[in-house]
Design an enzyme around this catalytic site. Structure first.
Site, short mmCIF file in Angstrom:
data_model
loop_
_atom_site.label_atom_id
_atom_site.label_comp_id
_atom_site.label_asym_id
_atom_site.label_seq_id
_atom_site.Cartn_x
_atom_site.Cartn_y
_atom_site.Cartn_z
N ASN A 12 0.85 -1.19 0.00
CA ASN A 12 0.00 0.00 0.00
C ASN A 12 0.89 1.25 0.00
O ASN A 12 1.70 1.43 0.91
CB ASN A 12 -0.90 -0.05 1.24
CG ASN A 12 -1.83 1.14 1.35
OD1 ASN A 12 -1.41 2.27 1.09
ND2 ASN A 12 -3.06 0.91 1.73
N ASP A 14 -0.11 4.49 -0.08
CA ASP A 14 -0.82 5.73 0.31
C ASP A 14 0.10 6.76 0.96
O ASP A 14 -0.01 7.96 0.70
CB ASP A 14 -1.90 5.43 1.36
CG ASP A 14 -3.06 4.64 0.81
OD1 ASP A 14 -3.15 4.47 -0.41
OD2 ASP A 14 -3.88 4.18 1.63
N HIS A 15 1.00 6.28 1.81
CA HIS A 15 1.74 7.25 2.63
C HIS A 15 2.94 7.87 1.92
O HIS A 15 3.55 8.79 2.45
CB HIS A 15 2.05 6.65 3.99
CG HIS A 15 0.77 6.38 4.74
ND1 HIS A 15 -0.12 7.38 5.05
CD2 HIS A 15 0.18 5.22 5.13
CE1 HIS A 15 -1.18 6.86 5.63
NE2 HIS A 15 -1.03 5.54 5.68
N ARG A 23 4.01 18.81 1.69
CA ARG A 23 4.68 20.00 1.18
C ARG A 23 4.02 20.56 -0.08
O ARG A 23 4.53 21.51 -0.66
CB ARG A 23 6.15 19.66 0.87
CG ARG A 23 6.97 19.40 2.11
CD ARG A 23 7.07 20.64 3.01
NE ARG A 23 7.85 21.68 2.41
CZ ARG A 23 9.19 21.81 2.55
NH1 ARG A 23 9.85 20.96 3.31
NH2 ARG A 23 9.83 22.78 1.97
N HIS A 48 -5.60 3.71 -1.60
CA HIS A 48 -6.91 4.06 -1.06
C HIS A 48 -7.25 5.49 -1.47
O HIS A 48 -6.60 6.43 -1.01
CB HIS A 48 -6.85 3.93 0.47
CG HIS A 48 -8.13 4.20 1.20
ND1 HIS A 48 -8.24 4.07 2.57
CD2 HIS A 48 -9.35 4.58 0.77
CE1 HIS A 48 -9.48 4.37 2.94
NE2 HIS A 48 -10.17 4.68 1.87
N ARG A 50 -9.37 8.16 -0.76
CA ARG A 50 -10.33 8.56 0.28
C ARG A 50 -11.20 9.68 -0.24
O ARG A 50 -10.80 10.47 -1.11
CB ARG A 50 -9.60 9.02 1.53
CG ARG A 50 -8.82 7.92 2.22
CD ARG A 50 -8.27 8.42 3.54
NE ARG A 50 -9.32 8.51 4.53
CZ ARG A 50 -9.49 7.64 5.53
NH1 ARG A 50 -8.66 6.64 5.69
NH2 ARG A 50 -10.47 7.80 6.38
N ARG A 54 -7.00 12.83 1.17
CA ARG A 54 -5.93 13.29 2.05
C ARG A 54 -4.56 12.75 1.64
O ARG A 54 -3.55 13.32 1.98
CB ARG A 54 -6.22 12.95 3.50
CG ARG A 54 -6.07 11.50 3.85
CD ARG A 54 -6.31 11.26 5.32
NE ARG A 54 -7.68 11.54 5.71
CZ ARG A 54 -8.26 11.01 6.80
NH1 ARG A 54 -7.58 10.24 7.60
NH2 ARG A 54 -9.53 11.28 7.07
N GLU A 75 -8.72 0.66 -3.12
CA GLU A 75 -9.48 0.72 -1.87
C GLU A 75 -10.34 1.95 -1.85
O GLU A 75 -9.85 3.05 -2.17
CB GLU A 75 -8.51 0.86 -0.70
CG GLU A 75 -8.25 -0.39 0.06
CD GLU A 75 -7.42 -0.08 1.28
OE1 GLU A 75 -7.75 0.87 2.03
OE2 GLU A 75 -6.43 -0.76 1.46
N THR A 106 -8.29 3.59 8.68
CA THR A 106 -9.50 2.78 8.61
C THR A 106 -9.63 2.00 9.91
O THR A 106 -8.97 0.99 10.09
CB THR A 106 -9.43 1.84 7.40
OG1 THR A 106 -9.05 2.63 6.28
CG2 THR A 106 -10.75 1.18 7.13
N GLU A 156 -11.11 -9.27 3.29
CA GLU A 156 -9.83 -8.91 3.91
C GLU A 156 -10.09 -8.73 5.39
O GLU A 156 -10.88 -7.86 5.79
CB GLU A 156 -9.27 -7.63 3.28
CG GLU A 156 -7.94 -7.26 3.94
CD GLU A 156 -7.11 -6.27 3.13
OE1 GLU A 156 -7.23 -6.26 1.89
OE2 GLU A 156 -6.36 -5.50 3.77
N HIS A 199 -3.65 -4.46 7.86
CA HIS A 199 -3.75 -3.26 8.71
C HIS A 199 -2.82 -3.40 9.92
O HIS A 199 -2.95 -4.33 10.71
CB HIS A 199 -5.17 -2.97 9.21
CG HIS A 199 -5.38 -1.50 9.40
ND1 HIS A 199 -4.96 -0.82 10.52
CD2 HIS A 199 -5.91 -0.55 8.58
CE1 HIS A 199 -5.24 0.46 10.39
NE2 HIS A 199 -5.80 0.66 9.22
N GLY A 200 -1.88 -2.47 10.00
CA GLY A 200 -0.99 -2.40 11.16
C GLY A 200 0.09 -3.46 11.20
O GLY A 200 0.75 -3.63 12.23
N1 PXP Z 1 -5.84 -3.10 4.14
C1 PXP Z 1 -6.82 -2.16 4.20
C2 PXP Z 1 -8.18 -2.53 3.76
C3 PXP Z 1 -6.53 -0.85 4.64
O1 PXP Z 1 -7.51 0.08 4.70
C4 PXP Z 1 -5.20 -0.52 4.97
C5 PXP Z 1 -4.87 0.88 5.37
O2 PXP Z 1 -5.10 1.75 4.31
C6 PXP Z 1 -4.23 -1.53 4.87
C7 PXP Z 1 -4.58 -2.81 4.48
C8 PXP Z 1 -2.79 -1.25 5.19
O3 PXP Z 1 -2.65 -0.91 6.53
P1 PXP Z 1 -1.27 -0.35 7.01
O4 PXP Z 1 -1.00 0.92 6.29
O5 PXP Z 1 -1.49 -0.15 8.50
O6 PXP Z 1 -0.23 -1.40 6.73
#
Ligand code: PXP
Length: 251
Positions: A12, A14-15, A23, A48, A50, A54, A75, A106, A156, A199-200
């Site tokens: 993922n 996203d970050h 910035r 994702h 959103r 964001r 996502e 999430t 998931e 997640h996490g």
């Molecule tokens: N799976 C889903 C459905 C999520 O919403 C996320 C977070 O966007 C992740 C996996 C990944 O989670 P993490 O960024 O904590 O590894």
């Protein structure tokens, strides 16, 4: 059950967009991260979009769809706006997640059982368009059953609560949460659903989730992108892969 196969790793990104948006610049570029993840052996890219944009933006999704060769897992929340974008881009997979504007990430799973009729209608055109539809849910059997009933291909399982308990050193509770996740994975598999988890997840907590035989794919983002700051994305993905394979008895 047959011997455990290799577990897919969805990265993922996203970050990377979070960092870029901090910035208001054009870098770091999420597509570049996706291509590096692909080269490092990721099996898929997850992003994702959103409602509040964001991190990932519409143009990122377009670029990821056009620029990556490995499957894209889109996502999003189950809104009409997102359905229109999904139907335009036709990604390999769509993972429906709950979304509240104020939350940091999430936080809970989707309430499929409580919104079954609407979600059944919502996913029908996505399935017709050839997308594998996934529901991001907790391990509650009611949610698993409802996901199967509406015709989702994948669930998931949300590992966020397990990850939090583990990070807080509450190991007995983390074990109990793992046991519930295992039960959920077995139940979902028995109903014909493909099982993913995420997640996490981190180097420290990934092994017991990776060792669940029914789980076919992990989606991991925040930890990998953070670790990449120190050791690079290639090395971070390589180390996560090594730990997943070890947990699976493949090394
Ligand atoms: N799976 C889903 C459905 C999520 O919403 C996320 C977070 O966007 C992740 C996996 C990944 O989670 P993490 O960024 O904590 O590894």
């Amino acid at each position: 059950m047959t011997p455990m196969g290799k577990l897919r790793l969805g990265v993922n990104i996203d970050h990377v967009a979070t960092l870029r948006n901090a910035r208001g610049s054009a870098w770091p570029d999420p597509l570049r991260a996706a291509l590096l993840a692909e080269a490092a052996g990721a099996d898929g890219i997850t992003a994702h979009l959103r409602e509040d944009r964001r991190h990932i933006r519409d143009a990122d999704m377009d670029a990821l769809r056009a620029g990556t060769r490995i499957p894209l897992n889109f996502e999003c929340a189950a809104t009409d706006e997102m359905a229109a974008i999904v139907l335009r881009l036709k990604p390999h997979a769509v993972c429906l997640v709950p979304e509240k504007r104020e939350e940091r990430t999430t936080e809970g799973g989707l309430d499929v059982a409580g919104d079954e009729n609407r979600l059944a209608h919502y996913i029908a055109p996505l399935r017709e368009a050839g997308c594998r539809v996934s529901m991001f849910i907790g391990h509650d059997p009611r949610q698993i059953e409802a996901s199967a009933r509406i015709g989702a291909a994948v669930v998931e399982l949300h590992t966020g609560h397990y990850s939090d308990l583990h990070a807080e050193g509450r190991y007995a509770e983390a074990e109990a949460e793992l046991a519930a996740l295992r039960k959920g994975a077995t139940f979902a598999h028995a109903l014909g659903l493909e099982v993913h988890a995420g997640h996490g997840l981190t180097y420290e907590n990934v092994a017991p989730v990776a060792a669940m035989p029914e789980v076919m794919e992990l989606n991991i983002g925040h930890f990998l992108i953070g670790e990449a700051v120190f050791i690079g994305l290639d090395a971070a993905i390589g180390e996560m892969r090594r730990r997943m394979d070890m947990a699976r008895g493949l090394t």
